[in-house]
Design a protein around this motif. Structure first.
Motif, PDB file in Angstrom:
ATOM      1  N   VAL A   1       0.861  -1.176   0.000  1.00  0.00           N
ATOM      2  CA  VAL A   1       0.000   0.000   0.000  1.00  0.00           C
ATOM      3  C   VAL A   1       0.899   1.228   0.000  1.00  0.00           C
ATOM      4  O   VAL A   1       1.749   1.377   0.875  1.00  0.00           O
TER       5      VAL A   1
ATOM      6  N   LEU B   1      -2.007  -1.503   9.007  1.00  0.00           N
ATOM      7  CA  LEU B   1      -1.716  -2.143   7.726  1.00  0.00           C
ATOM      8  C   LEU B   1      -0.886  -3.403   7.920  1.00  0.00           C
ATOM      9  O   LEU B   1      -1.180  -4.451   7.341  1.00  0.00           O
ATOM     10  N   ARG B   2       0.154  -3.313   8.727  1.00  0.00           N
ATOM     11  CA  ARG B   2       1.017  -4.484   8.977  1.00  0.00           C
ATOM     12  C   ARG B   2       0.250  -5.604   9.663  1.00  0.00           C
ATOM     13  O   ARG B   2       0.422  -6.773   9.328  1.00  0.00           O
TER      14      ARG B   2
ATOM     15  N   PHE C   1      -0.610  -6.089   5.116  1.00  0.00           N
ATOM     16  CA  PHE C   1      -0.196  -5.160   4.074  1.00  0.00           C
ATOM     17  C   PHE C   1       1.210  -4.644   4.366  1.00  0.00           C
ATOM     18  O   PHE C   1       1.602  -4.528   5.526  1.00  0.00           O
TER      19      PHE C   1
ATOM     20  N   PRO D   1       3.345  -1.345   3.993  1.00  0.00           N
ATOM     21  CA  PRO D   1       3.277   0.070   3.634  1.00  0.00           C
ATOM     22  C   PRO D   1       4.556   0.534   2.932  1.00  0.00           C
ATOM     23  O   PRO D   1       5.657   0.155   3.315  1.00  0.00           O
TER      24      PRO D   1
END
Length: 72
Positions: free
Chosen positions: A4, A26-27, A31, A33
């Motif tokens: 992302v 996110l992690r 995902f 980043p």
């Protein structure tokens, strides 16, 4: 792992508070980043974000120059 890209508008001090939570979320959700230098500077400081070439990992954050976004 899905990547992302996070690109931030300059001089938005609220990002100091928001970006760490976003990166953590996110992690936690699988995902990876990838931040532009402006975004990275809110997480790791402007001096650290300025080091290294585009695509380098600084303090566990991948930093890309804006022309390189999105990364393959």
């Amino acid at each position: 792992m899905n990547r992302v890209a996070i690109v931030s508008k300059p001089q938005k001090e609220e990002l100091i508070r928001l970006l760490p939570d976003l990166v953590e979320w996110l992690r936690e959700h699988g995902f990876e980043p990838v931040l532009d230098r402006e975004s990275a500077s809110y997480l790791i400081g402007p001096a650290a974000a300025a080091r290294g070439a585009s695509g380098s990992i600084v303090a566990g954050i991948e930093i890309r120059d804006r022309p390189d976004l999105p990364a393959a």
